[in-house]
Write an enzyme that holds these catalytic residues in place. Structure first.
Site, PDB file in Angstrom:
ATOM      1  N   ALA A 147      -4.111 -14.539   6.969  1.00  0.00           N
ATOM      2  CA  ALA A 147      -2.642 -14.531   6.930  1.00  0.00           C
ATOM      3  C   ALA A 147      -2.169 -14.333   5.497  1.00  0.00           C
ATOM      4  CB  ALA A 147      -2.102 -15.841   7.504  1.00  0.00           C
ATOM      5  N   VAL A 183      -1.622  -8.908   3.294  1.00  0.00           N
ATOM      6  CA  VAL A 183      -1.728  -7.800   4.240  1.00  0.00           C
ATOM      7  C   VAL A 183      -1.532  -8.289   5.679  1.00  0.00           C
ATOM      8  CG1 VAL A 183      -3.332  -6.121   5.232  1.00  0.00           C
ATOM      9  CG2 VAL A 183      -3.134  -6.343   2.774  1.00  0.00           C
ATOM     10  N   THR A 193     -14.255  -9.339  -5.790  1.00  0.00           N
ATOM     11  CA  THR A 193     -15.471  -8.899  -6.474  1.00  0.00           C
ATOM     12  C   THR A 193     -16.463 -10.070  -6.495  1.00  0.00           C
ATOM     13  OG1 THR A 193     -14.128  -7.441  -7.822  1.00  0.00           O
ATOM     14  CG2 THR A 193     -16.325  -7.944  -8.653  1.00  0.00           C
ATOM     15  N   PHE A 232      -2.541   0.747   3.444  1.00  0.00           N
ATOM     16  CA  PHE A 232      -2.113   1.415   2.213  1.00  0.00           C
ATOM     17  C   PHE A 232      -0.819   0.844   1.641  1.00  0.00           C
ATOM     18  CE2 PHE A 232      -4.770   4.525   4.467  1.00  0.00           C
ATOM     19  CZ  PHE A 232      -5.676   4.846   3.466  1.00  0.00           C
ATOM     20  N   GLU A 251       2.429  -3.907  -2.649  1.00  0.00           N
ATOM     21  CA  GLU A 251       3.224  -5.123  -2.690  1.00  0.00           C
ATOM     22  C   GLU A 251       4.583  -4.821  -3.324  1.00  0.00           C
ATOM     23  OE1 GLU A 251       1.061  -8.534  -4.177  1.00  0.00           O
ATOM     24  OE2 GLU A 251      -0.708  -7.866  -3.090  1.00  0.00           O
ATOM     25  N   ALA A 272      -8.399   6.436  -2.367  1.00  0.00           N
ATOM     26  CA  ALA A 272      -6.948   6.467  -2.612  1.00  0.00           C
ATOM     27  C   ALA A 272      -6.610   5.532  -3.767  1.00  0.00           C
ATOM     28  CB  ALA A 272      -6.194   6.070  -1.347  1.00  0.00           C
ATOM     29  N   CYS A 297      -6.235  -5.406  -6.214  1.00  0.00           N
ATOM     30  CA  CYS A 297      -7.096  -4.395  -5.596  1.00  0.00           C
ATOM     31  C   CYS A 297      -7.612  -3.268  -6.483  1.00  0.00           C
ATOM     32  CB  CYS A 297      -6.399  -3.826  -4.374  1.00  0.00           C
ATOM     33  SG  CYS A 297      -6.184  -5.085  -3.111  1.00  0.00           S
TER      34      CYS A 297
HETATM   35  P1  NAD Z   1      -5.193 -12.700   0.678  1.00  0.00           P
HETATM   36  O1  NAD Z   1      -6.109 -13.428  -0.217  1.00  0.00           O
HETATM   37  O2  NAD Z   1      -3.718 -12.748   0.415  1.00  0.00           O
HETATM   38  O3  NAD Z   1      -5.388 -13.223   2.185  1.00  0.00           O
HETATM   39  C1  NAD Z   1      -6.623 -13.363   2.792  1.00  0.00           C
HETATM   40  C2  NAD Z   1      -6.558 -14.570   3.745  1.00  0.00           C
HETATM   41  O4  NAD Z   1      -7.771 -14.612   4.515  1.00  0.00           O
HETATM   42  C3  NAD Z   1      -6.466 -15.919   3.040  1.00  0.00           C
HETATM   43  O5  NAD Z   1      -5.295 -16.600   3.457  1.00  0.00           O
HETATM   44  C4  NAD Z   1      -7.749 -16.657   3.460  1.00  0.00           C
HETATM   45  O6  NAD Z   1      -7.546 -18.061   3.656  1.00  0.00           O
HETATM   46  C5  NAD Z   1      -8.077 -15.976   4.769  1.00  0.00           C
HETATM   47  N1  NAD Z   1      -9.482 -16.090   5.162  1.00  0.00           N
HETATM   48  C6  NAD Z   1     -10.593 -15.773   4.430  1.00  0.00           C
HETATM   49  N2  NAD Z   1     -11.707 -15.972   5.161  1.00  0.00           N
HETATM   50  C7  NAD Z   1     -11.310 -16.425   6.383  1.00  0.00           C
HETATM   51  C8  NAD Z   1     -11.999 -16.796   7.567  1.00  0.00           C
HETATM   52  N3  NAD Z   1     -13.332 -16.695   7.640  1.00  0.00           N
HETATM   53  N4  NAD Z   1     -11.273 -17.230   8.607  1.00  0.00           N
HETATM   54  C9  NAD Z   1      -9.935 -17.318   8.548  1.00  0.00           C
HETATM   55  N5  NAD Z   1      -9.205 -16.956   7.450  1.00  0.00           N
HETATM   56  C10 NAD Z   1      -9.898 -16.514   6.381  1.00  0.00           C
HETATM   57  O7  NAD Z   1      -5.702 -11.198   0.722  1.00  0.00           O
HETATM   58  P2  NAD Z   1      -4.825  -9.867   0.911  1.00  0.00           P
HETATM   59  O8  NAD Z   1      -4.145  -9.511  -0.361  1.00  0.00           O
HETATM   60  O9  NAD Z   1      -4.031  -9.986   2.162  1.00  0.00           O
HETATM   61  O10 NAD Z   1      -5.985  -8.783   1.106  1.00  0.00           O
HETATM   62  C11 NAD Z   1      -6.767  -8.747   2.280  1.00  0.00           C
HETATM   63  C12 NAD Z   1      -7.561  -7.449   2.300  1.00  0.00           C
HETATM   64  O11 NAD Z   1      -6.658  -6.336   2.357  1.00  0.00           O
HETATM   65  C13 NAD Z   1      -8.438  -7.208   1.072  1.00  0.00           C
HETATM   66  O12 NAD Z   1      -9.607  -6.572   1.472  1.00  0.00           O
HETATM   67  C14 NAD Z   1      -7.597  -6.266   0.222  1.00  0.00           C
HETATM   68  O13 NAD Z   1      -8.406  -5.433  -0.587  1.00  0.00           O
HETATM   69  C15 NAD Z   1      -6.904  -5.431   1.268  1.00  0.00           C
HETATM   70  N6  NAD Z   1      -5.604  -4.873   0.860  1.00  0.00           N
HETATM   71  C16 NAD Z   1      -4.718  -5.626   0.159  1.00  0.00           C
HETATM   72  C17 NAD Z   1      -3.470  -5.104  -0.172  1.00  0.00           C
HETATM   73  C18 NAD Z   1      -2.462  -5.907  -0.942  1.00  0.00           C
HETATM   74  O14 NAD Z   1      -1.430  -5.345  -1.297  1.00  0.00           O
HETATM   75  N7  NAD Z   1      -2.677  -7.165  -1.216  1.00  0.00           N
HETATM   76  C19 NAD Z   1      -3.120  -3.822   0.260  1.00  0.00           C
HETATM   77  C20 NAD Z   1      -4.050  -3.078   0.995  1.00  0.00           C
HETATM   78  C21 NAD Z   1      -5.291  -3.617   1.298  1.00  0.00           C
HETATM   79  C1  UGA Z   2      -1.866  -0.530  -4.550  1.00  0.00           C
HETATM   80  C2  UGA Z   2      -1.667   0.819  -3.841  1.00  0.00           C
HETATM   81  O1  UGA Z   2      -0.477   1.430  -4.344  1.00  0.00           O
HETATM   82  C3  UGA Z   2      -1.551   0.626  -2.337  1.00  0.00           C
HETATM   83  O2  UGA Z   2      -1.464   1.887  -1.684  1.00  0.00           O
HETATM   84  C4  UGA Z   2      -2.788  -0.126  -1.824  1.00  0.00           C
HETATM   85  O3  UGA Z   2      -2.670  -0.376  -0.451  1.00  0.00           O
HETATM   86  C5  UGA Z   2      -2.911  -1.437  -2.577  1.00  0.00           C
HETATM   87  O4  UGA Z   2      -3.002  -1.174  -4.007  1.00  0.00           O
HETATM   88  C6  UGA Z   2      -4.159  -2.210  -2.227  1.00  0.00           C
HETATM   89  O5  UGA Z   2      -5.108  -1.666  -1.741  1.00  0.00           O
HETATM   90  O6  UGA Z   2      -4.083  -3.402  -2.513  1.00  0.00           O
HETATM   91  P1  UGA Z   2      -0.283  -2.520  -5.286  1.00  0.00           P
HETATM   92  O7  UGA Z   2      -1.433  -2.898  -6.135  1.00  0.00           O
HETATM   93  O8  UGA Z   2       0.323  -3.544  -4.420  1.00  0.00           O
HETATM   94  O9  UGA Z   2      -0.689  -1.296  -4.333  1.00  0.00           O
HETATM   95  O10 UGA Z   2       0.906  -1.943  -6.197  1.00  0.00           O
HETATM   96  P2  UGA Z   2       1.093  -0.572  -6.998  1.00  0.00           P
HETATM   97  O11 UGA Z   2       2.479  -0.147  -6.835  1.00  0.00           O
HETATM   98  O12 UGA Z   2       0.057   0.413  -6.685  1.00  0.00           O
HETATM   99  O13 UGA Z   2       0.916  -1.046  -8.508  1.00  0.00           O
HETATM  100  C7  UGA Z   2      -0.338  -1.446  -9.018  1.00  0.00           C
HETATM  101  C8  UGA Z   2      -0.228  -1.676 -10.513  1.00  0.00           C
HETATM  102  O14 UGA Z   2      -0.033  -0.440 -11.195  1.00  0.00           O
HETATM  103  C9  UGA Z   2       0.947  -2.563 -10.928  1.00  0.00           C
HETATM  104  O15 UGA Z   2       0.557  -3.405 -11.959  1.00  0.00           O
HETATM  105  C10 UGA Z   2       1.978  -1.565 -11.397  1.00  0.00           C
HETATM  106  O16 UGA Z   2       2.891  -2.111 -12.309  1.00  0.00           O
HETATM  107  C11 UGA Z   2       1.090  -0.516 -12.045  1.00  0.00           C
HETATM  108  N1  UGA Z   2       1.728   0.811 -12.126  1.00  0.00           N
HETATM  109  C12 UGA Z   2       2.070   1.469 -10.996  1.00  0.00           C
HETATM  110  C13 UGA Z   2       1.922   1.406 -13.359  1.00  0.00           C
HETATM  111  O17 UGA Z   2       1.593   0.830 -14.410  1.00  0.00           O
HETATM  112  N2  UGA Z   2       2.488   2.658 -13.406  1.00  0.00           N
HETATM  113  C14 UGA Z   2       2.854   3.323 -12.291  1.00  0.00           C
HETATM  114  O18 UGA Z   2       3.356   4.461 -12.419  1.00  0.00           O
HETATM  115  C15 UGA Z   2       2.632   2.724 -11.061  1.00  0.00           C
END
Ligand code: NAD
Ligand code: UGA
Length: 463
Positions: free
Chosen positions: A11, A14, A95, A163, A166, A224, A277
């Protein structure tokens, strides 16, 4: 397979928003987001929507519409797995901090633990969807677990990377550039793809839904992020040339961005990219490349990360050099701690690394961020283990009021591009500061001429 119930494990940033938008557009499907973290689930269930565990513009409205109707948040993981035909795995994939691949590879502990739980408790066929970002070939490791532990149950694995960015998560989810679904090219694999496709097709045009094999989908997500981060490192590398030559990085970005092959997005110079990420996903790509013996490929992508650390370091060094080479005992106010605007997330934010370097030089850091919680800021600094937590507490001051955070400060560093910073009463701020009063704009959001007219010494990036 008809999907009536979806369970999403994780939760987080994502799982929460993604499932909220799926539930909003599929009112006949019950969507339950489960997590082992009770506090997080309680916050998702809080009546006061300002207490949701993550801040995303527009998220409160979607939650208000769907929660209790067909969107639920729960700690009952096993029960919800058993009840669902489709299970998303959306847990963190940080990581690795130990053992083989330490500091490079993805730690798949949480993903594997989900796969084991699903295999153990499932009594009926399941479609398991990888929503987390995973190394290419993870689906085969998950499949292995299902084959070893699962009992007389068919599991189809799909890769459906997310994709969203935030700060714009709801907009990105409602209007995605594309939805990617990877699956096995067998009859049952194709049926599983079609079941997930139907869910997205409720609001995404079919032209924007791409289907591929599993490995292409897993690799596309890493690629990407690597491409996006590479653009930032590329523009940031040019900021250093600009500072030495009199070229202006914003003019350069406009000039190159008008070429339709290059495009104007993602060319904003900055103090360095942050977020949970980019760094982890590129490190993972570098690790995979090295594991495949592709060392030139690994070195190529690693350079994106090296350039990013260099940019953060350079920003800190420029502050020190400009302030007569000494910042010992001087107060430097950070405007912004989040890794970008419109989020309360500070994971891997450039602000953490810049603050750490300035504290090493004995500066006192004042921090104001509109959304990041105070204990999170201290947690971020302590995580680097550069000094004792007690020392950090005395050297980092946290503020609720931006104006108070500048009183008697020697300099302000803009670390996050929050819109509100642009409209502050900069005359009032100037009056309250120690002179000469410096502004180091790590996001190039302020107007140099106006600030210089007030009396500030203003330095932007790449100018
Ligand atoms: P997050 O740390 O915000 O959330 C992950 C959640 O999973 C935590 O609340 C944790 O308690 C829960 N969890 C972990 N192991 C568990 C288990 N075994 N059972 C139940 N709950 C469990 O992470 P996030 O930012 O949502 O990222 C999740 C994935 O999505 C990552 O692989 C990340 O790379 C990818 N992703 C993140 C973003 C982003 O913008 N944050 C965007 C695209 C993809
Ligand atoms: C990024 C990707 O944009 C998403 O498509 C992807 O799903 C996500 O990672 C993921 O896999 O977690 P996010 O990290 O949330 O999204 O935000 P971005 O808008 O990509 O910004 C990332 C970092 O780059 C920030 O620190 C931002 O300030 C910086 N940034 C972005 C720059 O310095 N210059 C830019 O032109 C754009």
């Amino acid at each position: 397979m008809k999907i009536k119930n979806i369970c999403c494990i994780g939760a987080g940033y994502v799982g929460g928003p993604t499932m909220a938008v799926i539930a909003q557009n599929n009112p006949k499907i019950n969507v339950t987001v489960v997590d082992k973290n009770k506090e997080r689930i309680d916050l998702w269930n809080s009546k006061d929507l300002s207490k949701l565990p993550i801040f995303e513009p527009g998220l409160d409205k979607v939650i208000d519409e769907t929660r209790g109707r067909n969107l639920f948040f729960s700690n009952e993981i096993e029960k919800n797995i058993i009840n669902s035909e489709m299970i998303f795995i959306s847990v963190n994939t940080p990581t690795k901090s130990y053992g083989e691949g330490k500091g490079m590879a993805s730690d798949l502990t949480y993903v594997e633990s989900c796969a084991r739980t699903i295999a153990k408790v499932a009594k009926t066929d399941k479609i398991v969807v990888e929503k987390s970002t995973l190394p290419v070939k993870t689906a085969s490791a998950i499949k292995n677990i299902f084959e070893q532990i699962g009992r007389d149950v068919n599991f189809e694995i799909l890769s459906n990377p997310e994709f969203l960015a935030e700060g714009t998560a709801i907009r990105d989810l409602k209007h995605p550039d594309r939805v990617l679904i990877g699956g096995e090219q067998t009859k049952s694999g194709k049926n599983a793809i079609s079941a997930l496709l139907k869910i997205y097709a409720k609001w995404v045009s079919s032209k924007k839904i791409i289907t591929t094999n599993l490995w292409s989908s897993e690799l596309s997500k890493l690629s990407a992020n690597a491409f996006l981060a590479q653009r930032i490192s590329s523009i940031n590398s040019l900021t250093e040339i600009c500072e030495k030559t009199g070229a202006d990085i914003n003019e350069v970005a406009t000039a190159i961005g008008t070429d339709s092959r290059i495009g104007s997005k993602f060319l904003n110079p900055s103090v360095g990219f942050g977020g949970s990420c980019f760094k982890k996903d590129i490190l993972n790509l570098v690790y995979i490349s090295n594991s495949l013996g592709l060392h030139e490929v690994a070195n190529y992508w690693n350079q994106v990360i090296l350039m990013n650390s260099h940019q953060r370091n350079r920003f800190a060094k420029r502050i020190i050099k400009t302030m007569n080479g000494t910042i010992s005992g001087k107060k430097i106010t950070f405007f912004g701690w989040a890794f970008k605007k419109n989020t309360n997330d500070s994971r891997e934010s450039a602000a953490i690394y810049v603050a750490d370097k300035l504290i090493d030089e004995k500066a006192i850091i004042n921090v104001y961020d509109p959304k990041v919680k105070k204990d999170r800021i201290l947690f971020d600094i302590n995580k680097l283990e550069s000094r004792s937590t007690k020392a950090n507490k005395t050297l980092v001051n946290l503020f609720d009021n931006p104006y108070k955070s500048c009183e008697n400060s020697h300099a302000i560093a803009i670390m996050t591009e929050w819109d509100q910073f642009i409209d502050y009463d900069w005359k009032k701020i100037y009056k309250s500061m120690t002179k000469p009063a410096f502004i180091f704009d790590g996001r190039n959001i302020l107007k140099k001429s106006e600030l210089e007219k007030i009396g500030f010494k203003y330095l932007a990036i790449g100018k």
